[in-house]
Design a protein around this motif. Structure first.
Motif, PDB file in Angstrom:
ATOM      1  N   LYS A  33      36.269 -49.431 -15.676  1.00 49.77           N
ATOM      2  CA  LYS A  33      35.595 -50.415 -14.827  1.00 49.77           C
ATOM      3  C   LYS A  33      34.315 -50.956 -15.474  1.00 49.77           C
ATOM      4  O   LYS A  33      33.991 -52.126 -15.335  1.00 49.77           O
ATOM      5  CB  LYS A  33      35.261 -49.789 -13.479  1.00 49.77           C
ATOM      6  N   ASN A  34      33.593 -50.098 -16.188  1.00 49.23           N
ATOM      7  CA  ASN A  34      32.284 -50.476 -16.707  1.00 49.23           C
ATOM      8  C   ASN A  34      32.267 -50.792 -18.203  1.00 49.23           C
ATOM      9  O   ASN A  34      31.211 -51.110 -18.749  1.00 49.23           O
ATOM     10  CB  ASN A  34      31.275 -49.364 -16.406  1.00 49.23           C
ATOM     11  N   HIS A  35      33.406 -50.669 -18.859  1.00 49.14           N
ATOM     12  CA  HIS A  35      33.516 -50.971 -20.290  1.00 49.14           C
ATOM     13  C   HIS A  35      32.465 -50.218 -21.101  1.00 49.14           C
ATOM     14  O   HIS A  35      31.755 -50.800 -21.921  1.00 49.14           O
ATOM     15  CB  HIS A  35      33.420 -52.475 -20.549  1.00 49.14           C
ATOM     16  N   ILE A  36      32.387 -48.908 -20.845  1.00 46.81           N
ATOM     17  CA  ILE A  36      31.478 -48.035 -21.583  1.00 46.81           C
ATOM     18  C   ILE A  36      32.295 -46.926 -22.230  1.00 46.81           C
ATOM     19  O   ILE A  36      33.468 -46.745 -21.910  1.00 46.81           O
ATOM     20  CB  ILE A  36      30.374 -47.453 -20.669  1.00 46.81           C
ATOM     21  N   ARG A  37      31.659 -46.184 -23.131  1.00 49.24           N
ATOM     22  CA  ARG A  37      32.392 -45.159 -23.874  1.00 49.24           C
ATOM     23  C   ARG A  37      31.802 -43.757 -23.754  1.00 49.24           C
ATOM     24  O   ARG A  37      32.391 -42.805 -24.261  1.00 49.24           O
ATOM     25  CB  ARG A  37      32.485 -45.550 -25.341  1.00 49.24           C
ATOM     26  N   HIS A  38      30.632 -43.616 -23.114  1.00 46.36           N
ATOM     27  CA  HIS A  38      29.982 -42.307 -23.016  1.00 46.36           C
ATOM     28  C   HIS A  38      29.327 -42.147 -21.653  1.00 46.36           C
ATOM     29  O   HIS A  38      28.720 -43.094 -21.147  1.00 46.36           O
ATOM     30  CB  HIS A  38      28.891 -42.165 -24.083  1.00 46.36           C
ATOM     31  N   LEU A  39      29.444 -40.945 -21.097  1.00 51.34           N
ATOM     32  CA  LEU A  39      28.817 -40.646 -19.815  1.00 51.34           C
ATOM     33  C   LEU A  39      28.124 -39.288 -19.878  1.00 51.34           C
ATOM     34  O   LEU A  39      28.782 -38.274 -20.157  1.00 51.34           O
ATOM     35  CB  LEU A  39      29.866 -40.595 -18.698  1.00 51.34           C
ATOM     36  N   PRO A  40      26.820 -39.256 -19.632  1.00 53.75           N
ATOM     37  CA  PRO A  40      26.169 -37.960 -19.487  1.00 53.75           C
ATOM     38  C   PRO A  40      26.726 -37.250 -18.243  1.00 53.75           C
ATOM     39  O   PRO A  40      27.002 -37.887 -17.228  1.00 53.75           O
ATOM     40  CB  PRO A  40      24.695 -38.315 -19.295  1.00 53.75           C
ATOM     41  N   VAL A  41      26.888 -35.936 -18.350  1.00 55.23           N
ATOM     42  CA  VAL A  41      27.381 -35.127 -17.243  1.00 55.23           C
ATOM     43  C   VAL A  41      26.196 -34.323 -16.711  1.00 55.23           C
ATOM     44  O   VAL A  41      25.496 -33.653 -17.477  1.00 55.23           O
ATOM     45  CB  VAL A  41      28.517 -34.181 -17.684  1.00 55.23           C
ATOM     46  N   VAL A  42      25.987 -34.412 -15.394  1.00 50.91           N
ATOM     47  CA  VAL A  42      24.828 -33.759 -14.789  1.00 50.91           C
ATOM     48  C   VAL A  42      25.246 -32.773 -13.698  1.00 50.91           C
ATOM     49  O   VAL A  42      26.306 -32.904 -13.093  1.00 50.91           O
ATOM     50  CB  VAL A  42      23.842 -34.795 -14.199  1.00 50.91           C
ATOM     51  N   SER A  43      24.386 -31.797 -13.519  1.00 50.32           N
ATOM     52  CA  SER A  43      24.485 -30.881 -12.387  1.00 50.32           C
ATOM     53  C   SER A  43      23.156 -31.026 -11.673  1.00 50.32           C
ATOM     54  O   SER A  43      22.118 -30.617 -12.209  1.00 50.32           O
ATOM     55  CB  SER A  43      24.705 -29.450 -12.865  1.00 50.32           C
TER      56      SER A  43
END
Length: 138
Positions: A33-43
């Protein structure tokens, strides 16, 4: 070109993140949907990992099965968690560190995105594409 300019000037500030308990289906949808390649994962607010589109592609079947087999990827996504696929304890950069420092990290490592932190909180993300654009404009 300013050699001491910090990464905060070129990072994506409105960075999307995913929670450690989100599904891989959701991650895949966010990438598409956002045409991105990396996502930080958070808790909570703390960074625990990073997941890339390449990580998702590694576990998917892509076009292996052909038409009518689209559910194969979803089955894999349902069997695995973000925690099993993401890079845990990723290398990060502080928002006050320089673009040069980020470029040096990228030349020495085999990844293309650095979460940008202020304390323990994710405030942005800088990618190799951001670095290249910066140097092209200099």
């Amino acid at each position: 070109m300013k050699k001491r300019e910090n990464v905060a000037t070129i990072m994506t500030k409105d960075v999307l993140t995913v929670g450690i308990n989100q599904s891989l289906r959701e991650v895949n949808e966010i990438f598409a949907k956002n045409h991105i390649r990396h996502l930080p994962v958070v808790s909570g607010r703390d960074l625990v990992g990073i997941i890339s589109q390449t990580d998702i592609l590694r576990i998917s079947f892509g076009n292996t099965f052909g038409e009518g087999q689209e559910g194969a990827d979803e089955a894999i996504f349902d069997m695995l968690s973000i925690n099993q696929v993401m890079k845990q304890n990723p290398m990060v950069i502080g928002k006050d560190q320089t673009i040069r420092e980020a470029a040096q990290i990228f030349t020495e490592q085999e990844f293309h995105a650095l979460p940008v932190l202020s304390g323990h909180s994710v405030v942005g993300i800088v990618t190799t594409t951001d670095i290249i654009k910066y140097f092209l404009e200099a």
